[in-house]
Design an enzyme around this catalytic site. Structure first.
Site, PDB file in Angstrom:
ATOM      1  N   PHE A  12     -23.618  59.009 -26.816  1.00 58.96           N
ATOM      2  CA  PHE A  12     -25.028  59.243 -26.468  1.00 58.96           C
ATOM      3  C   PHE A  12     -25.852  59.579 -27.715  1.00 58.96           C
ATOM      4  O   PHE A  12     -26.667  58.774 -28.177  1.00 58.96           O
ATOM      5  CB  PHE A  12     -25.049  60.364 -25.419  1.00 58.96           C
ATOM      6  CG  PHE A  12     -26.359  61.028 -25.184  1.00 58.96           C
ATOM      7  CD1 PHE A  12     -26.460  62.412 -25.152  1.00 58.96           C
ATOM      8  CD2 PHE A  12     -27.513  60.281 -24.980  1.00 58.96           C
ATOM      9  CE1 PHE A  12     -27.672  63.043 -24.911  1.00 58.96           C
ATOM     10  CE2 PHE A  12     -28.746  60.900 -24.746  1.00 58.96           C
ATOM     11  CZ  PHE A  12     -28.812  62.282 -24.719  1.00 58.96           C
ATOM     12  N   THR A  36     -15.381  58.406 -24.454  1.00 59.58           N
ATOM     13  CA  THR A  36     -16.587  58.463 -23.613  1.00 59.58           C
ATOM     14  C   THR A  36     -17.683  57.562 -24.172  1.00 59.58           C
ATOM     15  O   THR A  36     -18.665  57.298 -23.494  1.00 59.58           O
ATOM     16  CB  THR A  36     -17.149  59.909 -23.510  1.00 59.58           C
ATOM     17  OG1 THR A  36     -17.396  60.402 -24.826  1.00 59.58           O
ATOM     18  CG2 THR A  36     -16.175  60.827 -22.782  1.00 59.58           C
ATOM     19  N   GLY A  37     -17.523  57.118 -25.392  1.00 59.67           N
ATOM     20  CA  GLY A  37     -18.509  56.220 -25.994  1.00 59.67           C
ATOM     21  C   GLY A  37     -18.296  54.788 -25.531  1.00 59.67           C
ATOM     22  O   GLY A  37     -17.243  54.450 -24.994  1.00 59.67           O
ATOM     23  N   ASP A  52      -9.210  57.735 -33.849  1.00 56.98           N
ATOM     24  CA  ASP A  52      -9.255  59.169 -33.536  1.00 56.98           C
ATOM     25  C   ASP A  52      -9.558  59.957 -34.810  1.00 56.98           C
ATOM     26  O   ASP A  52      -8.858  59.803 -35.824  1.00 56.98           O
ATOM     27  CB  ASP A  52      -7.871  59.557 -32.959  1.00 56.98           C
ATOM     28  CG  ASP A  52      -7.756  61.023 -32.620  1.00 56.98           C
ATOM     29  OD1 ASP A  52      -6.724  61.383 -32.019  1.00 56.98           O
ATOM     30  OD2 ASP A  52      -8.674  61.809 -32.948  1.00 56.98           O
ATOM     31  N   ALA A  73     -18.309  63.202 -33.200  1.00 58.56           N
ATOM     32  CA  ALA A  73     -17.184  62.979 -32.284  1.00 58.56           C
ATOM     33  C   ALA A  73     -16.649  64.309 -31.768  1.00 58.56           C
ATOM     34  O   ALA A  73     -16.366  65.226 -32.547  1.00 58.56           O
ATOM     35  CB  ALA A  73     -16.063  62.215 -33.000  1.00 58.56           C
ATOM     36  N   TYR A 139     -14.599  75.013 -25.511  1.00 56.51           N
ATOM     37  CA  TYR A 139     -15.535  74.112 -26.196  1.00 56.51           C
ATOM     38  C   TYR A 139     -16.328  74.883 -27.247  1.00 56.51           C
ATOM     39  O   TYR A 139     -16.341  74.505 -28.419  1.00 56.51           O
ATOM     40  CB  TYR A 139     -16.484  73.466 -25.182  1.00 56.51           C
ATOM     41  CG  TYR A 139     -17.662  72.784 -25.823  1.00 56.51           C
ATOM     42  CD1 TYR A 139     -18.928  73.378 -25.828  1.00 56.51           C
ATOM     43  CD2 TYR A 139     -17.513  71.560 -26.454  1.00 56.51           C
ATOM     44  CE1 TYR A 139     -20.004  72.760 -26.436  1.00 56.51           C
ATOM     45  CE2 TYR A 139     -18.588  70.937 -27.059  1.00 56.51           C
ATOM     46  CZ  TYR A 139     -19.836  71.561 -27.044  1.00 56.51           C
ATOM     47  OH  TYR A 139     -20.901  70.930 -27.670  1.00 56.51           O
ATOM     48  N   ARG A 207     -32.074  76.567 -19.687  1.00 56.62           N
ATOM     49  CA  ARG A 207     -31.647  75.757 -20.821  1.00 56.62           C
ATOM     50  C   ARG A 207     -32.875  75.320 -21.611  1.00 56.62           C
ATOM     51  O   ARG A 207     -33.970  75.255 -21.078  1.00 56.62           O
ATOM     52  CB  ARG A 207     -30.889  74.511 -20.339  1.00 56.62           C
ATOM     53  CG  ARG A 207     -29.543  74.778 -19.677  1.00 56.62           C
ATOM     54  CD  ARG A 207     -28.515  75.289 -20.641  1.00 56.62           C
ATOM     55  NE  ARG A 207     -27.178  75.378 -20.065  1.00 56.62           N
ATOM     56  CZ  ARG A 207     -26.721  76.413 -19.367  1.00 56.62           C
ATOM     57  NH1 ARG A 207     -27.533  77.445 -19.122  1.00 56.62           N
ATOM     58  NH2 ARG A 207     -25.476  76.435 -18.908  1.00 56.62           N
TER      59      ARG A 207
END
Ligand code: NAD
Ligand code: UD2
Length: 307
Positions: A12, A36-37, A52, A73, A139, A207
């Site tokens: 994204f 996910t890309g 990777d 990434a 995360y 947010r």
């Protein structure tokens, strides 16, 4: 023409950063494992290495002959990191360590990292770059450790590193097809398919939503010039946000205005690892000439129009 490596460039924020970098005259190479890309996010003539970041051979191949690296990434989902902490550490922290060492060996000059305001956890009040950190998820912790690795490479090896802490980024190409997708992408998808918008919690969580166009502009600006921090050292932190905090209930009202018709909403229990309030300033970044150019309602209209 100088070559720039963008990791996560098929994603994204990455794909918008590829476009902005090419407009700015960079020759762009992408390293992305396509987890996910999507290669369709990229112009056909962009050099894409499917690999990777945590793989030293792929990292070495990707950084060869590059002047700068924009490192996007990552495993980006907070709830997914709660379920997969070790995988999160491997990609977000070890992947950064492997990549930056490959960059050092290849004499890359500038290394920019996408970090996150999630590192602050749920500390009250508006955050700035000097606010204490309190990561609440694997995360957030993995990103904080990646930040510290960049600061180490500035101090120990003299690398010109720059750290961005993005707030919540939205815009075209953000995936909506995963349970971990960002809230604005999920809700635009729901609106366009006449499904209810799901709210995890009471909707009063807040947010700071910043357009991907504005984030890409910041990314490219940091590839050249003096981006040392307040202390005159590399490895400085810059928040990237609009500086306006919106509750999810307010976001739904704005989305309803942008859509022009009523939106059904469904409330469910809050998610583990979620931060409740996120508010911050981007003054330090604005002092370098950046400013957000897309307001939320305009950004939502663009999204719904092209969905
Ligand atoms: P995204 O999922 O679209 O981008 C991540 C990209 O990295 C994808 O293209 C994916 O295929 C790739 N990738 C994942 N693991 C990889 C690996 N091991 N090796 C190579 N490529 C890998 O998500 P995004 O929202 O564009 O996020 C980009 C960056 O911005 C991430 O570092 C994320 O943590 C950060 N960020 C995003 C937000 C947001 O609101 N979207 C907020 C703060 C920080
Ligand atoms: C986003 C980024 C993450 C991190 C952070 C920075 C994504 C997927 N994650 O995490 O990378 O850096 O921003 O601040 O972009 N929600 C709903 N309904 C939905 C989806 C989400 O109510 O259908 C809620 C969710 O529980 C949370 C808020 O919306 O309270 C934002 O969730 P998110 O996944 O869009 O983003 P966040 O802040 O977890």
């Amino acid at each position: 023409m100088q070559r720039l490596l963008i990791t996560g460039g098929a994603g994204f924020i990455g794909s918008h950063s590829v476009e902005a970098a090419r407009r700015a005259g960079w020759q762009v190479r992408v390293l992305d494992d396509l987890s996910t890309g999507d290669p369709r996010n990229l112009p056909a003539d962009v050099e894409l290495i499917a690999g990777d970041v945590a793989d030293a051979a792929a990292a070495a191949q990707a950084v060869a002959d590059c002047t700068a690296v924009l490192h996007l990434a990552a495993l980006v989902s907070v709830p997914q990191s709660m379920a997969e902490p070790a995988a999160t550490l491997r990609t977000n922290t070890t992947g950064t360590a492997v990549l930056i060492e490959a960059a050092r060996q290849a004499n890359v000059r500038r290394f920019v990292l996408a970090s996150t305001c999630a590192v602050y956890g749920d500390l009250p009040g508006r955050k700035d770059e000097a606010s204490p950190v309190q990561p609440l998820s694997p995360y957030a912790a993995s990103k904080l450790m990646a930040e510290q690795w960049l600061q180490l490479y500035a101090r120990a090896y003299g690398m010109e590193t720059v750290i961005f802490r993005y707030f919540n980024v939205y815009g075209p190409r953000q995936r909506a097809d995963s349970p971990y997708s960002g809230v604005i992408a999920k809700w635009c998808d729901a609106v366009q398919s006449s499904a209810p918008c799901i709210i995890f919690g009471d909707g009063e969580q807040t947010r700071d939503f910043v357009s991907v166009h504005d984030v890409a502009a910041a990314n490219i600006a940091a590839l050249a010039g003096d981006w040392r921090g307040e202390d005159g050292a590399w490895g400085g932190v810059f928040q990237v946000g609009v500086g306006v905090s919106v509750s999810l209930n307010q976001l739904l009202d704005t989305l309803q205005q942008a859509a022009g018709y009523p939106i059904t909403r469904e409330y469910r229990p809050a998610r583990a690892g979620d931060i409740v309030h996120s508010a911050g300033s981007s003054d330090r970044l604005r002092q370098r000439g950046w400013q957000p150019r897309v307001d939320l309602e305009t950004g939502l209209r663009e999204l719904l129009r092209d969905w």
